[in-house]
Scaffold this motif. Structure first.
Motif, mmCIF file in Angstrom:
data_model
loop_
_atom_site.group_PDB
_atom_site.id
_atom_site.type_symbol
_atom_site.label_atom_id
_atom_site.label_comp_id
_atom_site.label_asym_id
_atom_site.label_seq_id
_atom_site.Cartn_x
_atom_site.Cartn_y
_atom_site.Cartn_z
ATOM 1 N N LEU A 1 11.764 55.884 16.999
ATOM 2 C CA LEU A 1 10.384 55.436 17.162
ATOM 3 C C LEU A 1 10.304 53.910 17.125
ATOM 4 O O LEU A 1 10.938 53.269 16.286
ATOM 5 N N VAL A 2 9.507 53.362 18.016
ATOM 6 C CA VAL A 2 9.200 51.941 18.019
ATOM 7 C C VAL A 2 7.825 51.752 17.405
ATOM 8 O O VAL A 2 6.887 52.516 17.703
ATOM 9 N N LEU A 3 7.684 50.756 16.518
ATOM 10 C CA LEU A 3 6.397 50.393 15.940
ATOM 11 C C LEU A 3 5.947 49.076 16.548
ATOM 12 O O LEU A 3 6.743 48.152 16.697
ATOM 13 N N SER A 4 4.668 48.979 16.886
ATOM 14 C CA SER A 4 4.126 47.727 17.407
ATOM 15 C C SER A 4 2.738 47.507 16.836
ATOM 16 O O SER A 4 1.985 48.450 16.615
ATOM 17 N N GLY A 5 2.412 46.249 16.574
ATOM 18 C CA GLY A 5 1.097 45.931 16.026
ATOM 19 C C GLY A 5 0.639 44.579 16.494
ATOM 20 O O GLY A 5 1.443 43.730 16.895
ATOM 21 N N GLY A 6 -0.686 44.355 16.447
ATOM 22 C CA GLY A 6 -1.172 43.070 16.918
ATOM 23 C C GLY A 6 -2.627 42.821 16.621
ATOM 24 O O GLY A 6 -3.212 43.360 15.670
ATOM 25 N N ALA A 7 -3.230 42.018 17.489
ATOM 26 C CA ALA A 7 -4.576 41.519 17.248
ATOM 27 C C ALA A 7 -5.654 42.562 17.446
ATOM 28 O O ALA A 7 -6.818 42.299 17.128
ATOM 29 N N ASP A 8 -5.308 43.742 17.942
ATOM 30 C CA ASP A 8 -6.311 44.797 18.136
ATOM 31 C C ASP A 8 -6.488 45.680 16.907
ATOM 32 O O ASP A 8 -7.117 46.736 16.976
ATOM 33 N N CYS A 9 -5.916 45.261 15.754
ATOM 34 C CA CYS A 9 -6.080 45.975 14.469
ATOM 35 C C CYS A 9 -5.392 47.339 14.455
ATOM 36 O O CYS A 9 -5.761 48.202 13.652
ATOM 37 N N CYS A 10 -4.401 47.533 15.302
ATOM 38 C CA CYS A 10 -3.707 48.819 15.379
ATOM 39 C C CYS A 10 -2.198 48.638 15.277
ATOM 40 O O CYS A 10 -1.648 47.650 15.759
ATOM 41 N N VAL A 11 -1.559 49.621 14.650
ATOM 42 C CA VAL A 11 -0.114 49.808 14.763
ATOM 43 C C VAL A 11 0.092 51.051 15.610
ATOM 44 O O VAL A 11 -0.434 52.116 15.288
ATOM 45 N N ARG A 12 0.815 50.915 16.685
ATOM 46 C CA ARG A 12 1.089 52.042 17.567
ATOM 47 C C ARG A 12 2.532 52.498 17.421
ATOM 48 O O ARG A 12 3.432 51.698 17.188
ATOM 49 N N LEU A 13 2.717 53.816 17.540
ATOM 50 C CA LEU A 13 4.030 54.443 17.463
ATOM 51 C C LEU A 13 4.427 54.898 18.859
ATOM 52 O O LEU A 13 3.617 55.504 19.576
ATOM 53 N N GLY B 1 -1.021 50.067 25.828
ATOM 54 C CA GLY B 1 -1.922 50.828 24.961
ATOM 55 C C GLY B 1 -2.692 49.909 24.037
ATOM 56 O O GLY B 1 -3.826 50.200 23.651
ATOM 57 N N HIS B 2 -2.080 48.784 23.683
ATOM 58 C CA HIS B 2 -2.790 47.787 22.894
ATOM 59 C C HIS B 2 -3.870 47.133 23.757
ATOM 60 O O HIS B 2 -3.740 47.050 24.985
ATOM 61 N N THR B 3 -4.904 46.651 23.096
ATOM 62 C CA THR B 3 -6.005 46.006 23.824
ATOM 63 C C THR B 3 -6.087 44.510 23.536
ATOM 64 O O THR B 3 -7.027 43.851 23.968
ATOM 65 N N ALA B 4 -5.101 43.982 22.811
ATOM 66 C CA ALA B 4 -5.010 42.547 22.522
ATOM 67 C C ALA B 4 -3.545 42.215 22.295
ATOM 68 O O ALA B 4 -2.676 43.089 22.371
ATOM 69 N N ARG B 5 -3.269 40.951 22.020
ATOM 70 C CA ARG B 5 -1.891 40.491 21.892
ATOM 71 C C ARG B 5 -1.075 41.304 20.883
ATOM 72 O O ARG B 5 -1.550 41.598 19.789
ATOM 73 N N VAL B 6 0.158 41.645 21.257
ATOM 74 C CA VAL B 6 1.099 42.289 20.340
ATOM 75 C C VAL B 6 1.865 41.197 19.615
ATOM 76 O O VAL B 6 2.429 40.295 20.237
ATOM 77 N N ARG B 7 1.885 41.276 18.269
ATOM 78 C CA ARG B 7 2.496 40.216 17.469
ATOM 79 C C ARG B 7 3.754 40.639 16.737
ATOM 80 O O ARG B 7 4.500 39.794 16.250
ATOM 81 N N ALA B 8 3.999 41.940 16.609
ATOM 82 C CA ALA B 8 5.153 42.394 15.832
ATOM 83 C C ALA B 8 5.641 43.734 16.365
ATOM 84 O O ALA B 8 4.838 44.582 16.762
ATOM 85 N N PRO C 1 -6.828 42.306 12.283
ATOM 86 C CA PRO C 1 -5.733 41.874 13.160
ATOM 87 C C PRO C 1 -4.431 41.752 12.381
ATOM 88 O O PRO C 1 -4.410 41.235 11.257
ATOM 89 N N LEU C 2 -3.342 42.221 12.979
ATOM 90 C CA LEU C 2 -2.041 42.259 12.313
ATOM 91 C C LEU C 2 -1.173 41.092 12.758
ATOM 92 O O LEU C 2 -1.112 40.761 13.936
ATOM 93 N N HIS C 3 -0.477 40.487 11.776
ATOM 94 C CA HIS C 3 0.465 39.408 12.064
ATOM 95 C C HIS C 3 1.915 39.873 11.971
ATOM 96 O O HIS C 3 2.766 39.385 12.708
ATOM 97 N N SER C 4 2.206 40.782 11.030
ATOM 98 C CA SER C 4 3.597 41.138 10.771
ATOM 99 C C SER C 4 3.674 42.552 10.215
ATOM 100 O O SER C 4 2.708 43.051 9.612
ATOM 101 N N LEU C 5 4.844 43.202 10.414
ATOM 102 C CA LEU C 5 5.057 44.533 9.857
ATOM 103 C C LEU C 5 6.535 44.732 9.573
ATOM 104 O O LEU C 5 7.398 44.052 10.125
#
Length: 244
Positions: free
Chosen positions: A92-104, A76-83, A120-124
């Motif tokens: 629920l799993v949280l994921s975020g990355g270089a596509d400026c989104c946190v997905r649930l 679902g992300h469109t760029a690297r997942v970083r966290a 772009p997200l580095h950490s959460l």
């Protein structure tokens, strides 16, 4: 045609971690799940959650046979997942990355929502229903996970905020930056004015910072060049230990 095989059940989530023992670490197991580098991971006993540069998020059950560990794989992300992280009680799993989104992601149903974080997200990290993010635009922000919206900006570093951690059950937040500083912020709503309550100056750009769970005044910073330093936040300018 034969009926499709039922999906593997979600892995059992442990309620506590065992203790580490001193010694030399060895490779106990390899899990082959991503097609590129792994940018974020969350691990507790048999549950391993990873986010990859291949834009995928995977959940592995390490109690399963080797080669069959991956029980969930989401794209679902469109760029690297970083966290990545897990909200245990909500499943629920949280994921975020270089596509400026946190997905649930729901462990049982898959995609469950999205928060656009504007950089772009580095950490959460999360505490209850609240999320803290460290972003490439240098800001540290608090978000309402259920409402999928920003609550407030805690403050900003001079360069990218590459690591964040909630402290005190979400009352405070620790952040680390490529500008060489680690900060502790008051994370409560409508409290504080954008200035950290604790400011630590490292010798170089930071890759991460963490506080000890049993003694949150002890903060460990990891510099991008390889030096690890332990600080006492009550005397933030004096390192306790340095490992080069």
């Amino acid at each position: 045609p034969p009926a499709p095989a039922p999906a593997a059940p979600p892995p059992k989530i442990p309620s506590s971690l065992g203790a580490w023992s001193d010694g030399v670490f060895r490779v106990a197991r390899e899990v082959d799940g991503h097609y590129d580098g792994v940018g974020g991971l969350w691990w507790e006993e048999n549950v391993l959650i990873t986010g990859g540069w291949d834009t995928c998020v995977k959940v592995s059950d390490l109690s399963r046979p080797e080669g069959a560990e991956v029980v969930r794989s989401w794209g679902g992300h469109t760029a690297r997942v970083r966290a990545v992280s897990l909200m245990r009680d909500e499943g629920l799993v949280l994921s975020g990355g270089a596509d400026c989104c946190v997905r649930l992601w729901s462990l049982s149903k898959g995609a469950a929502g999205k928060i656009y974080v504007y950089a772009p997200l580095h950490s959460l990290d999360h505490a209850g229903g609240t999320l803290v993010t460290g972003l490439h635009d240098a800001t540290v922000k608090i978000w309402d996970i259920g409402g999928e919206k920003a609550i407030r900006k805690l403050g900003a570093h001079a360069e990218a905020a590459v690591g964040v951690q909630f402290l005190g059950n979400g009352a405070r937040a620790l952040s680390a930056s490529m500008d060489g500083t680690a900060c502790v912020w008051d994370a409560r709503v409508n409290i504080g004015g954008g200035s950290p309550s604790i400011l630590i100056h490292a010798d170089g750009p930071l890759a991460a910072a963490r506080a000890a769970a049993a003694a949150e005044h002890k903060i460990v910073t990891a510099e991008a060049e390889g030096t690890v330093v332990v600080w006492d936040a009550r005397r933030a300018q004096t390192p306790l230990h340095r490992v080069a």
